[in-house]
Design a protein around this motif. Structure first.
Motif, PDB file in Angstrom:
ATOM      1  N   ALA A 142       0.781  -1.241   0.000  1.00  0.00           N
ATOM      2  CA  ALA A 142       0.000   0.000   0.000  1.00  0.00           C
ATOM      3  C   ALA A 142       0.811   1.289   0.000  1.00  0.00           C
ATOM      4  O   ALA A 142       0.429   2.257  -0.653  1.00  0.00           O
ATOM      5  CB  ALA A 142      -0.931   0.005   1.217  1.00  0.00           C
ATOM      6  N   GLN A 143       1.909   1.320   0.747  1.00  0.00           N
ATOM      7  CA  GLN A 143       2.558   2.612   0.980  1.00  0.00           C
ATOM      8  C   GLN A 143       3.178   3.271  -0.262  1.00  0.00           C
ATOM      9  O   GLN A 143       3.079   4.493  -0.401  1.00  0.00           O
ATOM     10  CB  GLN A 143       3.600   2.494   2.102  1.00  0.00           C
ATOM     11  N   PRO A 144       3.823   2.515  -1.170  1.00  0.00           N
ATOM     12  CA  PRO A 144       4.352   3.198  -2.357  1.00  0.00           C
ATOM     13  C   PRO A 144       3.256   3.864  -3.197  1.00  0.00           C
ATOM     14  O   PRO A 144       3.423   4.998  -3.665  1.00  0.00           O
ATOM     15  CB  PRO A 144       5.067   2.080  -3.128  1.00  0.00           C
ATOM     16  N   PHE A 145       2.115   3.184  -3.344  1.00  0.00           N
ATOM     17  CA  PHE A 145       0.993   3.794  -4.085  1.00  0.00           C
ATOM     18  C   PHE A 145       0.535   5.064  -3.384  1.00  0.00           C
ATOM     19  O   PHE A 145       0.376   6.118  -4.019  1.00  0.00           O
ATOM     20  CB  PHE A 145      -0.177   2.805  -4.197  1.00  0.00           C
ATOM     21  N   ASN A 164       3.694   7.955   9.439  1.00  0.00           N
ATOM     22  CA  ASN A 164       3.151   7.471  10.704  1.00  0.00           C
ATOM     23  C   ASN A 164       3.051   5.946  10.724  1.00  0.00           C
ATOM     24  O   ASN A 164       3.358   5.297  11.730  1.00  0.00           O
ATOM     25  CB  ASN A 164       1.776   8.095  10.960  1.00  0.00           C
ATOM     26  N   GLN A 165       2.667   5.372   9.571  1.00  0.00           N
ATOM     27  CA  GLN A 165       2.538   3.916   9.513  1.00  0.00           C
ATOM     28  C   GLN A 165       3.906   3.244   9.625  1.00  0.00           C
ATOM     29  O   GLN A 165       4.052   2.215  10.296  1.00  0.00           O
ATOM     30  CB  GLN A 165       1.794   3.495   8.250  1.00  0.00           C
ATOM     31  N   PHE A 166       4.921   3.830   9.014  1.00  0.00           N
ATOM     32  CA  PHE A 166       6.285   3.291   9.160  1.00  0.00           C
ATOM     33  C   PHE A 166       6.796   3.466  10.591  1.00  0.00           C
ATOM     34  O   PHE A 166       7.454   2.573  11.137  1.00  0.00           O
ATOM     35  CB  PHE A 166       7.244   3.949   8.169  1.00  0.00           C
ATOM     36  N   ARG A 167       6.492   4.604  11.196  1.00  0.00           N
ATOM     37  CA  ARG A 167       6.902   4.822  12.594  1.00  0.00           C
ATOM     38  C   ARG A 167       6.308   3.757  13.511  1.00  0.00           C
ATOM     39  O   ARG A 167       6.984   3.247  14.404  1.00  0.00           O
ATOM     40  CB  ARG A 167       6.410   6.196  13.067  1.00  0.00           C
ATOM     41  N   ASN A 168       5.029   3.467  13.318  1.00  0.00           N
ATOM     42  CA  ASN A 168       4.367   2.462  14.156  1.00  0.00           C
ATOM     43  C   ASN A 168       5.004   1.083  13.981  1.00  0.00           C
ATOM     44  O   ASN A 168       5.168   0.335  14.942  1.00  0.00           O
ATOM     45  CB  ASN A 168       2.871   2.390  13.829  1.00  0.00           C
ATOM     46  N   VAL A 169       5.346   0.753  12.730  1.00  0.00           N
ATOM     47  CA  VAL A 169       5.969  -0.549  12.466  1.00  0.00           C
ATOM     48  C   VAL A 169       7.348  -0.603  13.125  1.00  0.00           C
ATOM     49  O   VAL A 169       7.730  -1.621  13.707  1.00  0.00           O
ATOM     50  CB  VAL A 169       6.035  -0.820  10.945  1.00  0.00           C
ATOM     51  N   ARG A 170       8.088   0.482  13.059  1.00  0.00           N
ATOM     52  CA  ARG A 170       9.400   0.536  13.736  1.00  0.00           C
ATOM     53  C   ARG A 170       9.224   0.311  15.233  1.00  0.00           C
ATOM     54  O   ARG A 170       9.960  -0.445  15.859  1.00  0.00           O
ATOM     55  CB  ARG A 170      10.060   1.899  13.445  1.00  0.00           C
ATOM     56  N   LYS A 171       8.231   0.948  15.816  1.00  0.00           N
ATOM     57  CA  LYS A 171       7.985   0.845  17.256  1.00  0.00           C
ATOM     58  C   LYS A 171       7.522  -0.560  17.648  1.00  0.00           C
ATOM     59  O   LYS A 171       7.977  -1.115  18.649  1.00  0.00           O
ATOM     60  CB  LYS A 171       6.910   1.870  17.660  1.00  0.00           C
ATOM     61  N   ASN A 172       6.653  -1.146  16.831  1.00  0.00           N
ATOM     62  CA  ASN A 172       6.013  -2.410  17.212  1.00  0.00           C
ATOM     63  C   ASN A 172       6.752  -3.663  16.763  1.00  0.00           C
ATOM     64  O   ASN A 172       6.555  -4.734  17.352  1.00  0.00           O
ATOM     65  CB  ASN A 172       4.583  -2.457  16.668  1.00  0.00           C
ATOM     66  N   LEU A 173       7.571  -3.566  15.717  1.00  0.00           N
ATOM     67  CA  LEU A 173       8.128  -4.786  15.132  1.00  0.00           C
ATOM     68  C   LEU A 173       9.653  -4.843  15.044  1.00  0.00           C
ATOM     69  O   LEU A 173      10.206  -5.880  14.705  1.00  0.00           O
ATOM     70  CB  LEU A 173       7.528  -5.022  13.730  1.00  0.00           C
ATOM     71  N   LEU A 216      10.313   0.673   1.820  1.00  0.00           N
ATOM     72  CA  LEU A 216      11.030   1.872   2.263  1.00  0.00           C
ATOM     73  C   LEU A 216      11.737   2.578   1.110  1.00  0.00           C
ATOM     74  O   LEU A 216      11.588   3.787   0.927  1.00  0.00           O
ATOM     75  CB  LEU A 216      12.052   1.501   3.346  1.00  0.00           C
ATOM     76  N   VAL A 217      12.496   1.830   0.324  1.00  0.00           N
ATOM     77  CA  VAL A 217      13.288   2.487  -0.726  1.00  0.00           C
ATOM     78  C   VAL A 217      12.388   3.024  -1.839  1.00  0.00           C
ATOM     79  O   VAL A 217      12.666   4.078  -2.424  1.00  0.00           O
ATOM     80  CB  VAL A 217      14.401   1.546  -1.255  1.00  0.00           C
TER      81      VAL A 217
END
Length: 378
Positions: A142-145, A164-173, A216-217
């Motif tokens: 989803a995120q690249p689109f 924000n969605q990447f931040r949450n994934v960094r925090k949680n995973l 990410l890239v």
């Protein structure tokens, strides 16, 4: 050595040509597996300017999109994050043809995101059948689109949403100890694979980490609006941190194991799709000057390792082998047995050849080799 490398690259080009010529759609309905091939073809088109790749994409889209931009067999209330993936090529289709139906179709895909359910923290659920779950795979879907769409529309809220969605994934995973990301997160902490305190799954599935690395890239590249530079800079930090982590687990062959950080465990194997995803992510990061040039060698070694070990001729045809066909985690509805996130589960899933989840990243990685001007090696 140079002649040997040139021969290998010719082999890759022959494989790509034959694969696209004989490609059969993965499913009749809109799906992410076909999207892997479409996005790979798009990368090759941008790298080579060869119209055959664009024609492949347009032929596929024109079977499914009517003149009003309606996508056939797209079920909005399935709430399937995978269905966003193929939508990425619509931006290129519109730019190259000026046909308004492709622009309208991007709105059809964006609508799916507008109604997609989210965790309490604001991340997209993986699917309707996986409520309150976030998998690394879904970030790529989803995120690249969403990034390209928001960047083009000058929509700061859209870019903030992505970050924000990447931040949450960094925090949680993210695992500070191993410098890797766990496969999935269950916000309810009730699934049998989820840690009751953290909600995390147990292992580092290489392809999940690969999806995330590519996400990410690709998102970083998709933000070229200078207004969003601070958001981009934060994403670059996450990307650099991840690249530093994954290279620690690269095997001498250049490949990565199916389950990372358990390389010596019996039954673990060197897996093609994840390796190509990492190759692509490393090579692209070097090209975009996000990481040091020393990573170029690691990306090349990964690509060459796959070509040497897993691109083989069988019955007169080249086959890309050692691809994990599918893996996931349990949701509300059981799916092909117990997907409990264990090491034993990940190594039990079927391994095969020529699957789009491996071939698409091969196309993407090869496109980076072309753009780096590195086809013949040094």
């Amino acid at each position: 050595r140079r002649e040997h490398l040139i021969m290998k690259m010719l082999q890759v080009e022959n494989y790509i040509e034959a694969y696209l010529k004989s490609y059969q759609d993965y499913k009749t309905e809109w799906n992410y597996e076909d999207g892997c091939i479409l996005i790979g073809a798009e990368a090759l088109y941008k790298a080579t300017k060869d119209k055959k790749y664009l024609e492949f994409i347009l032929n596929y889209l024109d079977k499914r999109i009517d003149k009003n931009g309606k996508i056939a067999d797209l079920n909005p209330v399935e709430y399937n994050i995978d269905n966003i993936n193929s939508g990425r090529v619509l931006f290129t289709a519109f730019k190259e043809t000026n046909n308004i139906k492709y622009e309208k179709a991007t709105e059809s895909v964006k609508y799916l995101l507008n109604i997609h359910p989210r965790t309490l923290e604001g991340n997209f659920w993986h699917k309707g059948r996986y409520p309150y779950q976030v998998w690394l795979d879904g970030l790529y879907m989803a995120q690249p689109f969403l990034t390209i769409y928001s960047n083009e529309k000058n929509d700061e809220n859209g870019i903030k949403d992505v970050l924000n969605q990447f931040r949450n994934v960094r925090k949680n995973l993210f695992c500070d100890d191993k410098k890797l990301y766990f496969h999935g997160f269950d916000e309810t902490k009730t699934m049998n694979w989820a840690d009751k305190e953290t909600g995390r799954s147990k292992n580092f599935w290489a392809r999940a980490v690969g999806w995330y690395a590519m996400a990410l890239v690709d998102v970083i590249e998709g933000i070229d609006n200078v207004v969003f530079k601070s958001y981009k800079d934060e994403l670059v930090k996450l990307y650099v941190e991840l690249m530093e982590g994954i290279v620690k687990y690269q095997d001498e062959s250049g490949l990565w194991y199916q389950v990372m950080a358990l390389e010596g465990k019996e039954g673990n194997y060197l897996e093609t799709s994840a390796t190509l995803m990492f190759a692509y992510s490393l090579l692209k990061g070097v090209r975009l000057n996000l990481i040091d040039k020393i990573y170029l060698e690691k990306g090349r070694k990964a690509f060459d390792g796959v070509v040497t070990n897993n691109l083989k001729e069988k019955a007169g045809k080249l086959e890309l082998g050692n691809i994990c066909i599918m893996a996931g985690l349990n949701g509300l509805i059981p799916f092909n047995g117990d997907r409990d996130g264990s090491f034993e589960y990940y190594i039990s899933e079927k391994v095969g050849s020529n699957d789009p989840k491996g071939v698409g990243p091969l196309f993407k990685a090869y496109s980076e080799i072309i753009l780096l001007g590195d086809k013949g090696g040094n």
